[in-house]
Enzyme design. Structure first.
Site, PDB file in Angstrom:
ATOM      1  N   GLY A 121     -78.400 -18.085 -63.127  1.00  0.00           N
ATOM      2  CA  GLY A 121     -78.347 -18.195 -61.659  1.00  0.00           C
ATOM      3  C   GLY A 121     -77.031 -17.648 -61.130  1.00  0.00           C
ATOM      4  N   HIS A 122     -75.934 -18.095 -61.761  1.00  0.00           N
ATOM      5  CA  HIS A 122     -74.625 -17.574 -61.357  1.00  0.00           C
ATOM      6  C   HIS A 122     -74.561 -16.056 -61.575  1.00  0.00           C
ATOM      7  CE1 HIS A 122     -73.572 -21.810 -62.685  1.00  0.00           C
ATOM      8  NE2 HIS A 122     -73.031 -21.799 -61.475  1.00  0.00           N
ATOM      9  N   ARG A 144     -76.300 -28.557 -64.982  1.00  0.00           N
ATOM     10  CA  ARG A 144     -76.615 -29.915 -65.428  1.00  0.00           C
ATOM     11  C   ARG A 144     -77.734 -29.962 -66.464  1.00  0.00           C
ATOM     12  NH1 ARG A 144     -74.265 -33.790 -61.906  1.00  0.00           N
ATOM     13  NH2 ARG A 144     -73.498 -32.866 -59.977  1.00  0.00           N
TER      14      ARG A 144
END
Ligand code: AMP
Length: 268
Positions: A34-35, A185
């Site tokens: 995602g990053h 997470r």
């Protein structure tokens, strides 16, 4: 790639590149796909790419959550280098919140619904640190993920309300092949909890908040904080669940005019 620990170093480093465009990607590290999608977009759009790497204590209400947040700076720096980042700003907490710090930015209404209800003060912490990052880096563009749809909405509001001259780009959610939204997470989930967590994306993708709530109520091992339709840009069905001690959020954009829009307002 230059790693800066202080505000002064970032300013000095960027002084000579201000004729070109600067893209800023704020992160809390433990980088994943995602990053990387944000970094890729920033690299494509800008002359200089700055990534911040800061686990912001002000946006964590619970100290155990902050202490347990995954941190893997060395690996993150390798990934950032591979992604073509020019400058990483990875400050210590005291650099961002020196003694006497007392100035806060609060996006009042947007910051108090959904996530804000379950994490009081969270968006005040987010808005404050992001505004400070904007002031330090002075980017032309900034990149956020649709994964945190409410955060993107808060930043959009912040930029608009304070007339900041910054273009916000929000990139789509990157998911594992089975649908789980990538999140730092996820590293905290046991294999069993990861399987349980799949229920969240599956439920939200029904496109109906009511159907999603029923599906989640029937899933074992999940505690649902909320499932609600949110009138963001774009409108989404957003949900948050707790799996063991890990809290996960996800959302699915709604198509305007679909049946699920009629779910709006039926939440409590
Ligand atoms: P974080 O490090 O969790 O604060 O996230 C930094 C940025 O990456 C935020 O703008 C997030 O919305 C974004 N992000 C996190 N997970 C994803 C994902 N699965 N897909 C796209 N963007 C993401």
């Amino acid at each position: 790639m230059k790693v800066c620990r202080t505000i002064a170093e970032v300013r000095e480093r960027l002084e000579h590149v201000r004729k070109g465009t600067i893209g800023l990607v704020p992160t809390m590290g433990a980088l994943h796909g995602g990053h990387l999608s944000l970094l890729e977009a920033a690299r494509a759009d800008n002359d200089t790419v700055v990534m911040s790497l800061f686990v912001n204590p002000a946006q964590f209400a619970e100290s155990a959550d902050l202490a347990g947040y995954p941190r893997e700076e060395e690996h993150d720096l390798e990934l950032a280098r591979d992604a073509g980042v020019d400058v990483v700003f990875a400050p210590a907490v005291e650099e961002m919140y020196p003694p006497g710090f007392q100035t806060w930015v609060d996006v009042t209404e947007l910051g108090s619904i959904l996530e804000g209800r379950f994490r009081p003060g969270h968006f005040r912490g987010v808005a404050t640190v992001v505004l400070k990052l904007f002031a330090i880096v002075r980017p032309d563009r900034t990149y956020f993920g649709q994964k945190d749809a409410q955060q993107a909405e808060v930043i959009r509001r912040l930029i608009h309300d304070l007339a900041l001259d910054i273009e916000l780009r929000v990139l789509p959610i990157v998911r594992d092949p089975d649908g789980l939204a990538l999140s730092s997470r996820n590293a905290l989930l046991s294999p069993e909890d990861r399987t349980r967590a799949l229920a969240l994306s599956r439920a939200l993708s029904t496109g109906s908040a009511n159907a999603a709530r029923s599906a989640l109520a029937a899933s074992n091992g999940l505690v649902v904080d909320y499932v609600e339709v949110a009138d963001f840009d774009p409108p989404v069905i957003a949900g948050a669940v707790r799996v063991g001690s890990t809290r996960l959020i996800d959302n699915v954009p709604l198509n305007a005019g679909s049946d699920s829009r009629s779910d709006k307002g039926d939440d409590t």
